[in-house]
Motif scaffolding. Sequence first.
Motif, PDB file in Angstrom:
ATOM      1  N   GLU A  42      37.297  47.873  44.743  1.00 53.45           N
ATOM      2  CA  GLU A  42      37.628  48.355  43.499  1.00 53.45           C
ATOM      3  C   GLU A  42      36.409  49.263  43.052  1.00 53.45           C
ATOM      4  O   GLU A  42      36.447  50.255  42.080  1.00 53.45           O
ATOM      5  CB  GLU A  42      38.056  47.312  42.552  1.00 53.45           C
ATOM      6  N   ASN A  86      38.430  42.573  47.659  1.00 51.48           N
ATOM      7  CA  ASN A  86      39.099  43.481  46.658  1.00 51.48           C
ATOM      8  C   ASN A  86      38.094  43.925  45.678  1.00 51.48           C
ATOM      9  O   ASN A  86      38.427  45.082  45.290  1.00 51.48           O
ATOM     10  CB  ASN A  86      39.992  42.747  45.857  1.00 51.48           C
ATOM     11  N   GLU A 123      39.088  43.667  55.014  1.00 52.77           N
ATOM     12  CA  GLU A 123      38.387  42.634  54.335  1.00 52.77           C
ATOM     13  C   GLU A 123      37.097  42.207  55.001  1.00 52.77           C
ATOM     14  O   GLU A 123      36.159  42.218  54.271  1.00 52.77           O
ATOM     15  CB  GLU A 123      39.111  41.488  53.920  1.00 52.77           C
TER      16      GLU A 123
END
Length: 334
Positions: free
Chosen positions: A305, A301, A3
């Motif tokens: 994506e 995230n 992350e």
Amino acid sequence: MLEEQNLKNIPFSVLDLVPVIQGSSHKQAMENSLSLAQHVEKLGFKRFWISEHHNAESLVSSATPLLIGYIAEGTKTIRVGSGGVMLPNHAPLIVAEQFGTLATLYPDRIDLGLGRAPGTDQLTARALRRERVETVNDFPRDIQELQYYFSKTSHNSPVRAIPGEGLEVPLYLLGSSTFSAQLAAELGLPYAFASHFAPNHLHEAMQLYLNGFRPSKQLENCYAMAAVNVVVADTDEEAEYLSSSMKQFMLNIIRNTRQPLPPPVEDMSKIWNPMEEAHIAKMMQYTFVGSQETVRKKIANFISETRVDEIITVSHIHNHGSRLKSFELLAQLK
């Protein structure tokens, strides 16, 4: 760790609609915009864009090039530009002259983002365009006309953009549909998707852009950007409270009331009905609200994506100090 790596490698930028705060003035809205630009410049944000909107009591970004000049004059290093100029409202020559002037005054700092929506209602669009009747086919042609005015090859043309000629002002295509994504890929231009209010075709548009990209003089490799709503505070609860102003802003859009940005409220259920709540939840699908840890996970995230190269943040917070703090907390995630 993954992350943190995702966030570290992705530039953050700002899209400002120059919202009018309830109980405040138009001038204060513009001064807040400059204050925000100066703040995020110090925080290391890459660019600060202003969007074109007309006949909206809640926004004062109608004279977009003038505000870009105001922001550029009050900052030093951050890129400043349009997110975007609604090209069907303007003759390409006028846009080339305006942004040629800006690029002359603030070299290597001006971006020209272009959209094909009117940025207003149809009645106002007709007032802006007068006898101009635009079709879907005119947008690609107008972009290429703009590129020509900015090129060195326009020197011998009977119609030239002065200043502007030879400055190669970088163009960015903005959109919320697959049309703009395919056009950006075909022309070899950077592409920014308006997922902060129109999320439906985000993934499809990004895939079309990435798969169909053709290198151009401006850009060798594809460059994808996405706009998202972000509100960061010390706690999830505080951020949710602050975000209620943004929800009311969206509610005014679907109700077509367009009032200045209202203060936050504890309970939105007293303001909207369940159908409106569901509609806005869909519009605001890519809205990241919460503490630093909460927002860190959501943005990481999203990057994974979408494979975007840059995040453009939009933030409607009633209190200017809280808005500045939100961007400061966001910058600390990197």
